[in-house]
Design an enzyme around this catalytic site. Sequence first.
Site, short mmCIF file in Angstrom:
data_model
loop_
_atom_site.label_atom_id
_atom_site.label_comp_id
_atom_site.label_asym_id
_atom_site.label_seq_id
_atom_site.Cartn_x
_atom_site.Cartn_y
_atom_site.Cartn_z
N ARG A 166 11.03 -6.53 6.17
CA ARG A 166 10.97 -5.07 6.01
C ARG A 166 11.92 -4.41 6.87
O ARG A 166 11.91 -4.73 8.02
CB ARG A 166 9.46 -4.58 6.20
CG ARG A 166 9.20 -2.91 6.15
CD ARG A 166 7.88 -2.73 5.62
NE ARG A 166 6.91 -2.86 6.95
CZ ARG A 166 5.72 -2.62 6.80
NH1 ARG A 166 5.02 -2.31 5.68
NH2 ARG A 166 5.07 -2.44 7.98
N ARG B 253 -10.36 2.19 8.10
CA ARG B 253 -10.17 0.80 8.41
C ARG B 253 -11.40 0.12 8.82
O ARG B 253 -11.24 -1.07 8.97
CB ARG B 253 -9.01 0.58 9.58
CG ARG B 253 -7.66 0.43 8.80
CD ARG B 253 -6.70 0.47 10.09
NE ARG B 253 -5.43 -0.33 9.91
CZ ARG B 253 -4.24 0.33 9.73
NH1 ARG B 253 -4.03 1.78 9.48
NH2 ARG B 253 -3.24 -0.69 9.72
N ARG C 287 10.71 -1.88 11.95
CA ARG C 287 9.74 -1.23 12.85
C ARG C 287 9.16 -2.08 14.07
O ARG C 287 9.22 -3.22 14.11
CB ARG C 287 8.38 -1.14 12.01
CG ARG C 287 8.18 0.51 11.41
CD ARG C 287 7.09 0.46 10.48
NE ARG C 287 5.84 -0.05 10.93
CZ ARG C 287 4.68 0.19 9.99
NH1 ARG C 287 4.85 0.52 9.03
NH2 ARG C 287 3.81 -0.36 10.70
N LYS D 36 0.77 -1.10 -0.12
CA LYS D 36 0.04 0.10 -0.18
C LYS D 36 0.82 1.25 0.12
O LYS D 36 0.62 2.30 -0.60
CB LYS D 36 -0.66 0.03 1.41
CG LYS D 36 -1.96 -0.96 1.39
CD LYS D 36 -2.89 -0.80 2.62
CE LYS D 36 -2.15 -0.77 4.00
NZ LYS D 36 -1.87 -1.85 4.55
N ARG E 144 -2.02 -7.20 14.03
CA ARG E 144 -2.33 -6.63 12.80
C ARG E 144 -3.33 -7.35 11.84
O ARG E 144 -4.05 -6.72 11.21
CB ARG E 144 -1.12 -5.96 12.30
CG ARG E 144 -0.72 -4.85 13.24
CD ARG E 144 0.71 -4.45 13.24
NE ARG E 144 1.01 -3.86 11.86
CZ ARG E 144 2.20 -3.92 11.19
NH1 ARG E 144 3.29 -4.53 11.24
NH2 ARG E 144 2.32 -3.21 9.86
P1 AMP Z 1 0.00 1.21 9.28
O1 AMP Z 1 1.34 1.69 9.32
O2 AMP Z 1 -1.06 1.53 8.71
O3 AMP Z 1 0.25 -0.18 9.88
O4 AMP Z 1 -0.34 1.85 10.85
C1 AMP Z 1 0.54 1.43 12.17
C2 AMP Z 1 -0.16 1.78 13.57
O5 AMP Z 1 -0.95 2.92 13.35
C3 AMP Z 1 -1.44 0.82 13.50
O6 AMP Z 1 -1.10 -0.41 14.06
C4 AMP Z 1 -2.36 1.66 14.48
O7 AMP Z 1 -1.98 1.65 15.73
C5 AMP Z 1 -2.18 2.84 14.06
N1 AMP Z 1 -3.40 3.36 13.21
C6 AMP Z 1 -2.98 3.86 11.81
N2 AMP Z 1 -4.23 3.87 10.95
C7 AMP Z 1 -5.25 3.71 11.99
C8 AMP Z 1 -6.59 3.79 11.78
N3 AMP Z 1 -7.42 3.95 10.67
N4 AMP Z 1 -7.37 3.32 13.11
C9 AMP Z 1 -7.00 2.96 14.14
N5 AMP Z 1 -5.33 3.02 14.39
C10 AMP Z 1 -4.60 3.30 13.11
#
Ligand code: AMP
Length: 219
Positions: free
Chosen positions: A124, A85, A156, A13, A167
């Site tokens: 990653r 999400r 990360r 993404k 996740r």
């Molecule tokens: P990502 O890089 O998109 O996997 O996001 C990393 C982290 O940011 C997630 O595991 C959540 O803790 C937080 N996060 C990002 N987007 C959202 C969302 N739409 N709703 C809730 N938490 C989010």
Amino acid sequence: MNIVILGPPGSGKGTQSELISGKYGLYYLQTGDLSRKLAEKNERIKEIVNSGKLIPQEEMTLYVLDHLKDENIDLNNILFEGFPRFVSQYEALENFLKTKSATINLAISIDISREETIKRISARRICIKCTEVYNLITDPPDKEGLCRCGGRLIQREDDNPESIEVRLRYYENNTKELIKYLENRNFLIRIDGSRPIQEIFNDIVEVIENTNAKNTGKN
Ligand code: AMP
């Protein structure tokens, strides 16, 4: 044009969002990044993000809508990645945009299998200095452990096996529900994310061009 990109962790993404926002001059709103910035100042959020959990859905919506108040952001030219999400987040975003005479024009889901997610995320690496992302299998750095900017490459904190599992479960329990909701509204394009980056990007460009043509035809 406002575009929403969906997909499980590791589906590419972020890579595709960079390419799309670059080509079409869209503001790239990555809520993972926004959350990591919030985590720097808030221990509760830091614990949530590092464990792979999600910030409570309404709370995250407030952060995003607050971020969109920035008058430098053109509310008709955004690429949303990582948000929405949940169905509730999608509806809140749609309602907010409506009040600004804007809308979501396109939703794309980049699909890969659970096994592929685990394989990709485990490989990653991210630059501690400039946040550039590498993959030890598909896109390794020229010098081991080092970014081209000279920064050190690290994993990360939420890319460890336990957090990946958490996740993935969120994706399967919540985001898949949003995908179904959008499919029922005939408003989702699915893209096979297991192919090379350029092939996926070409498909996405075609989808965007078709959507643009349809929207222009309506005017
Ligand atoms: P990502 O890089 O998109 O996997 O996001 C990393 C982290 O940011 C997630 O595991 C959540 O803790 C937080 N996060 C990002 N987007 C959202 C969302 N739409 N709703 C809730 N938490 C989010």
